[in-house]
Scaffold this motif. Structure first.
Motif, mmCIF file in Angstrom:
data_model
loop_
_atom_site.group_PDB
_atom_site.id
_atom_site.type_symbol
_atom_site.label_atom_id
_atom_site.label_comp_id
_atom_site.label_asym_id
_atom_site.label_seq_id
_atom_site.Cartn_x
_atom_site.Cartn_y
_atom_site.Cartn_z
ATOM 1 N N GLU A 2 -5.367 7.155 0.598
ATOM 2 C CA GLU A 2 -5.549 6.742 -0.790
ATOM 3 C C GLU A 2 -5.591 7.930 -1.746
ATOM 4 N N ARG A 13 -8.055 5.200 4.896
ATOM 5 C CA ARG A 13 -8.411 5.425 3.497
ATOM 6 C C ARG A 13 -8.143 6.851 3.045
ATOM 7 N N GLY A 55 0.807 -1.212 0.000
ATOM 8 C CA GLY A 55 0.000 0.000 0.000
ATOM 9 C C GLY A 55 0.842 1.264 0.000
#
Length: 250
Positions: free
Chosen positions: A188, A185, A100
């Motif tokens: 992201e 998140r 990630g």
């Protein structure tokens, strides 16, 4: 089931005429504009968040040796510091960092645009500088300043068990403040110039923004340059912007 079989089994949207498609798109555009406005409102609220003074001294390792948190600003007013996972307990080490975190590093835009807004982006990990240098070169991340954590910085700022972006501001007396934090998140969306600037206390610093009184602002678009042309104050650029038919609407 192969790829064609999977596609065939999908419940697909209806196929419509060009006129109907345009109508549907216009209705969706209204919703997207609402989303953009809400994003602006959220960014304005971030610029009014209270600040937290950083009283503790932190030490990092850089390519040239030990450095402080203040050094990480690299002389600029704002610092966005991302904690990336790259250490012996991360899958793929030493050839790779966390999957990630690596996706995030691949998204980082040209840093000259952030620098033009007095903002530094840097990464920090537990990996050694020797390993980090090899990783950055192989993965094409050589432009990202990447430091080694040596103390409790990650624990103190909520990134010892998970990734995250901490945002800091350096005042006129070199006093450092924590101003915002993005993780989970929220990470992201990071990578573009605009999203980095929108989480900083000064924002994009453009004249349309809703910022507290006295915050620095310049006319929209006029600070933009090719990434190799910052510092070149060619008067023709302002003329180009002034005379252009600008179709980009806020």
């Amino acid at each position: 089931m192969n790829s064609n079989e999977q596609i065939a089994a999908m419940k697909k949207p209806p196929v419509v005429s060009a006129e109907e498609w345009q109508k549907e798109w216009q209705e969706m555009l209204v919703k997207e504009k609402e989303h953009t406005r809400l994003h602006d409102v959220l960014a304005a609220a971030r610029r009014r968040m209270p600040w937290l003074a950083v009283e503790k001294e932190y030490v990092f390792e850089g390519p040239q040796g030990k450095v402080s948190l203040l050094d990480l600003f690299d002389g600029r007013r704002q610092l966005v510091l991302y904690r990336a996972f790259y250490d012996s307990n991360v899958y793929g080490w030493p050839d790779h960092a966390c999957v990630g975190c690596s996706l995030g590093a691949d998204q980082v835009s040209h840093l000259s645009h952030l620098h033009a807004r007095d903002t530094t982006l840097a990464y920090a990990s537990r990996g050694s500088q020797e390993n980090l240098a090899r990783l950055k070169q192989r993965m094409g991340w050589d432009k990202i300043p990447w430091y080694t954590l040596t103390d409790d910085f990650d624990k103190d700022f909520g990134v010892d068990q998970w990734h995250g972006h901490n945002v800091f501001f350096r005042d006129e007396n070199d006093k450092i403040f924590r101003t915002y934090f993005i993780n989970n998140r929220g990470d992201e969306a990071m990578g573009s110039v605009w999203n980095y600037l929108d989480v900083t206390p000064l924002g994009r610093q453009e004249d349309w923004e809703d910022s507290p009184e006295g915050y620095p602002k310049t006319p929209r678009y006029k600070w933009w340059r090719w990434h190799d042309a910052y510092g070149n104050e060619d008067a023709r650029w302002n003329t180009v912007v002034d005379n252009a038919v600008v179709t980009l609407k806020l």
